[in-house]
Design a protein around this motif. Structure first.
Motif, PDB file in Angstrom:
ATOM      1  N   LEU A 116       0.844  -1.186   0.000  1.00 40.97           N
ATOM      2  CA  LEU A 116       0.000   0.000   0.000  1.00 40.97           C
ATOM      3  C   LEU A 116       0.879   1.237   0.000  1.00 40.97           C
ATOM      4  CD1 LEU A 116      -2.692  -0.930   2.687  1.00 40.97           C
ATOM      5  CD2 LEU A 116      -2.946  -1.001   0.195  1.00 40.97           C
ATOM      6  N   GLN A 117       0.482   2.223  -0.790  1.00 41.06           N
ATOM      7  CA  GLN A 117       1.173   3.505  -0.795  1.00 41.06           C
ATOM      8  C   GLN A 117       0.142   4.590  -0.523  1.00 41.06           C
ATOM      9  OE1 GLN A 117       4.263   3.693  -3.503  1.00 41.06           O
ATOM     10  NE2 GLN A 117       5.167   5.326  -2.326  1.00 41.06           N
ATOM     11  N   LEU A 118       0.421   5.445   0.449  1.00 40.83           N
ATOM     12  CA  LEU A 118      -0.542   6.430   0.897  1.00 40.83           C
ATOM     13  C   LEU A 118       0.092   7.814   0.915  1.00 40.83           C
ATOM     14  CD1 LEU A 118      -0.840   3.649   2.791  1.00 40.83           C
ATOM     15  CD2 LEU A 118      -2.761   4.925   3.699  1.00 40.83           C
ATOM     16  N   GLY A 119      -0.734   8.811   0.648  1.00 40.22           N
ATOM     17  CA  GLY A 119      -0.326  10.195   0.807  1.00 40.22           C
ATOM     18  C   GLY A 119      -0.762  10.705   2.167  1.00 40.22           C
ATOM     19  N   GLY A 120      -0.324  11.905   2.515  1.00 40.58           N
ATOM     20  CA  GLY A 120      -0.669  12.474   3.808  1.00 40.58           C
ATOM     21  C   GLY A 120      -2.168  12.484   4.055  1.00 40.58           C
ATOM     22  N   GLY A 121      -2.571  12.004   5.230  1.00 41.51           N
ATOM     23  CA  GLY A 121      -3.985  11.995   5.612  1.00 41.51           C
ATOM     24  C   GLY A 121      -4.745  10.760   5.188  1.00 41.51           C
ATOM     25  N   MET A 122      -4.169   9.913   4.320  1.00 43.53           N
ATOM     26  CA  MET A 122      -4.880   8.722   3.855  1.00 43.53           C
ATOM     27  C   MET A 122      -4.779   7.616   4.901  1.00 43.53           C
ATOM     28  SD  MET A 122      -3.773   8.742  -0.180  1.00 43.53           S
ATOM     29  CE  MET A 122      -4.892   7.431  -0.668  1.00 43.53           C
ATOM     30  N   ARG A 123      -5.879   6.836   5.036  1.00 42.95           N
ATOM     31  CA  ARG A 123      -5.926   5.752   6.016  1.00 42.95           C
ATOM     32  C   ARG A 123      -6.430   4.478   5.356  1.00 42.95           C
ATOM     33  NH1 ARG A 123      -8.902  10.321   6.583  1.00 42.95           N
ATOM     34  NH2 ARG A 123     -10.569   9.497   7.898  1.00 42.95           N
ATOM     35  N   GLN A 124      -5.921   3.349   5.816  1.00 40.99           N
ATOM     36  CA  GLN A 124      -6.389   2.027   5.377  1.00 40.99           C
ATOM     37  C   GLN A 124      -6.433   1.099   6.586  1.00 40.99           C
ATOM     38  OE1 GLN A 124      -6.407   2.940   1.121  1.00 40.99           O
ATOM     39  NE2 GLN A 124      -7.391   1.374   2.342  1.00 40.99           N
ATOM     40  N   ASP A 125      -7.457   0.258   6.658  1.00 43.17           N
ATOM     41  CA  ASP A 125      -7.519  -0.809   7.651  1.00 43.17           C
ATOM     42  C   ASP A 125      -7.223  -2.126   6.952  1.00 43.17           C
ATOM     43  OD1 ASP A 125      -8.129   1.022   9.551  1.00 43.17           O
ATOM     44  OD2 ASP A 125     -10.183   0.352   9.908  1.00 43.17           O
ATOM     45  N   VAL A 126      -6.295  -2.901   7.522  1.00 41.64           N
ATOM     46  CA  VAL A 126      -5.784  -4.108   6.880  1.00 41.64           C
ATOM     47  C   VAL A 126      -5.903  -5.287   7.840  1.00 41.64           C
ATOM     48  CG1 VAL A 126      -3.687  -5.216   5.997  1.00 41.64           C
ATOM     49  CG2 VAL A 126      -4.192  -2.851   5.376  1.00 41.64           C
ATOM     50  N   LEU A 127      -6.376  -6.428   7.336  1.00 38.89           N
ATOM     51  CA  LEU A 127      -6.398  -7.673   8.096  1.00 38.89           C
ATOM     52  C   LEU A 127      -5.301  -8.598   7.568  1.00 38.89           C
ATOM     53  CD1 LEU A 127     -10.223  -8.530   8.386  1.00 38.89           C
ATOM     54  CD2 LEU A 127      -8.709  -7.706  10.202  1.00 38.89           C
ATOM     55  N   VAL A 128      -4.510  -9.143   8.494  1.00 34.29           N
ATOM     56  CA  VAL A 128      -3.411 -10.045   8.132  1.00 34.29           C
ATOM     57  C   VAL A 128      -3.600 -11.367   8.863  1.00 34.29           C
ATOM     58  CG1 VAL A 128      -0.907 -10.369   8.060  1.00 34.29           C
ATOM     59  CG2 VAL A 128      -1.871  -8.063   7.850  1.00 34.29           C
ATOM     60  N   GLN A 129      -3.373 -12.474   8.147  1.00 35.47           N
ATOM     61  CA  GLN A 129      -3.390 -13.803   8.758  1.00 35.47           C
ATOM     62  C   GLN A 129      -1.989 -14.402   8.622  1.00 35.47           C
ATOM     63  OE1 GLN A 129      -7.123 -16.181   8.058  1.00 35.47           O
ATOM     64  NE2 GLN A 129      -7.424 -14.683   6.415  1.00 35.47           N
ATOM     65  N   PHE A 130      -1.235 -14.395   9.708  1.00 36.09           N
ATOM     66  CA  PHE A 130       0.112 -14.979   9.699  1.00 36.09           C
ATOM     67  C   PHE A 130       0.004 -16.499   9.763  1.00 36.09           C
ATOM     68  CE2 PHE A 130       0.667 -10.737  11.547  1.00 36.09           C
ATOM     69  CZ  PHE A 130       1.668 -10.234  10.730  1.00 36.09           C
ATOM     70  N   GLU A 131       0.777 -17.171   8.913  1.00 38.81           N
ATOM     71  CA  GLU A 131       0.685 -18.627   8.831  1.00 38.81           C
ATOM     72  C   GLU A 131       1.638 -19.353   9.779  1.00 38.81           C
ATOM     73  OE1 GLU A 131       1.194 -19.805   4.793  1.00 38.81           O
ATOM     74  OE2 GLU A 131      -0.486 -18.595   4.048  1.00 38.81           O
ATOM     75  N   VAL A 132       2.788 -18.722  10.079  1.00 38.43           N
ATOM     76  CA  VAL A 132       3.831 -19.396  10.853  1.00 38.43           C
ATOM     77  C   VAL A 132       4.390 -18.424  11.889  1.00 38.43           C
ATOM     78  CG1 VAL A 132       6.054 -20.600  10.739  1.00 38.43           C
ATOM     79  CG2 VAL A 132       4.444 -20.810   8.850  1.00 38.43           C
ATOM     80  N   ALA A 133       4.752 -18.939  13.051  1.00 38.15           N
ATOM     81  CA  ALA A 133       5.390 -18.120  14.080  1.00 38.15           C
ATOM     82  C   ALA A 133       6.751 -17.628  13.590  1.00 38.15           C
ATOM     83  CB  ALA A 133       5.551 -18.929  15.361  1.00 38.15           C
ATOM     84  N   GLY A 134       7.149 -16.462  14.073  1.00 41.19           N
ATOM     85  CA  GLY A 134       8.439 -15.903  13.688  1.00 41.19           C
ATOM     86  C   GLY A 134       8.441 -14.401  13.793  1.00 41.19           C
TER      87      GLY A 134
END
Length: 352
Positions: A116-134
């Motif tokens: 993701l690339q954002l300019g000043g003031g831009m917001r994004q909500d992101v969900l991540v599912q990690f598969e492995v510990a580390g």
């Protein structure tokens, strides 16, 4: 320059800390709320594992407004890295295979790059599912895949009781693409509403040695006439509550402008780059092609609600805005009145 600076020159802070550490659990949904508060530079977001492989994610909202469905960004390093390496050589060495690199970049699809690339003031909500510990790294680049590279944070992921102990026993991501968010705001309804006004403006700069600061930033009419620096006493645009307008925002500059408007958000209808690469420097033209192909434009802008949008160099953005904001009066939240009065719009780069 609009590039992200190197850590040594201008270190970016994350949550007011230098390279902080977050914690997550493999197989769980981890929510990252991303806000770019830079007043001068672009911000990036990408997660990589200990081997440097990109971690995919879902984007679920922009500028605080929830999508109807999560949008998936799978990692495609096999496709992306070769194109970016070639493009980097073209940008730095003036390699004659430039047209080949640009064509390859144009062929990239937004979902091919979990960045993701954002300019000043831009917001994004992101969900991540990690598969492995580390240990995982959150970082940003000047442009996707390009230097300068800057580490932002570390994520320490622990295994769950059931999976994630190793690659052989990794957690398999849950399919959430078809989930529907009840908080989503309807895009199609706004697109169907009649348009009563067409508004437009053009970001411009003028060089006048008799004025301080020397570079005067301001706006002009839609096609570049009648330059006007900001004046808080001027009110030369009028809107009616409950009505809708289509804006065409142009840039006469070779840099990006994060355009932000207050009170009422808008739906991005179209993003157009410079009509001809001859209008801008080759490196800027290449950056435009790259950003068009990344998640920066098409995937998280067009057809989405926002209150901040990046205006591309020598390009334009078309958006639709309806002036519906107002207090919810009754016990079930029905809106019985609309706000009336002044509101402002501006570039989120401080010097502009």
């Amino acid at each position: 320059s609009n590039e992200i600076p190197t850590t040594q020159v201008v270190p970016f802070l994350t949550n007011n800390e230098y390279q902080p550490t977050f914690h997550a659990t493999a197989g769980h949904l981890s929510l990252f709320r991303i806000l770019c508060i830079s007043a001068q530079y672009l911000c990036g977001f990408q997660i990589t594992d200990e081997k440097g492989d990109v971690v995919p994610f879902h984007v679920i909202s922009s500028d605080g407004i929830t999508f109807k469905h999560p949008e998936y960004y799978p990692a495609r390093p096999d496709l992306v890295h070769g194109v970016l390496d070639t493009a980097a050589k073209v940008a730095t060495l003036g390699n004659p295979v430039g047209s080949t690199a640009v064509k390859a970049i144009e062929d990239l699809q937004p979902q091919d790059l979990a960045y993701l690339q954002l300019g000043g003031g831009m917001r994004q909500d992101v969900l991540v599912q990690f598969e492995v510990a580390g240990n995982y790294t959150i970082a940003q680049h000047g442009y996707p895949g390009f230097n300068p590279y800057q580490k932002l944070a570390t994520v320490i992921v622990k295994s769950s009781p059931f999976c994630g102990h190793s690659v052989a026993f990794k957690c398999f991501p849950k399919t959430i693409d078809e989930y529907t968010f009840t908080a989503a705001r309807d895009v199609e309804r706004i697109e169907r509403r009649p348009t009563t006004r067409h508004l437009g403006l053009n970001f411009r700069q003028e060089l006048n040695r008799s004025k301080i600061p020397f570079v005067q930033w301001g706006t002009s009419a839609q096609y570049g006439l009648g330059f006007q620096p900001y004046n808080e006493t001027d009110v030369n645009m009028v809107a009616e509550g409950g009505q809708c307008a289509v804006w065409t925002i142009r840039s006469n500059d070779v840099i990006f402008h994060p355009f932000h408007i207050h009170v009422n958000p808008f739906v991005v209808i179209d993003v157009e780059m410079a009509p001809s690469s001859s209008l801008i420097a080759p490196s800027a033209a290449l950056a435009q092609k790259l950003l068009t192909a990344s998640a920066f434009y098409a995937h998280t802008l067009e057809g989405h609600w926002r209150d901040t949008v990046m205006i591309p160099p020598m390009g334009q953005v078309v958006l639709k805005q309806c002036w519906d904001a107002g207090p919810a009066i009754d016990s079930v939240g029905t809106q019985l009145a609309r706000f009336a009065g002044k509101f402002v719009f501006h570039c989120h780069f401080l010097t502009h």
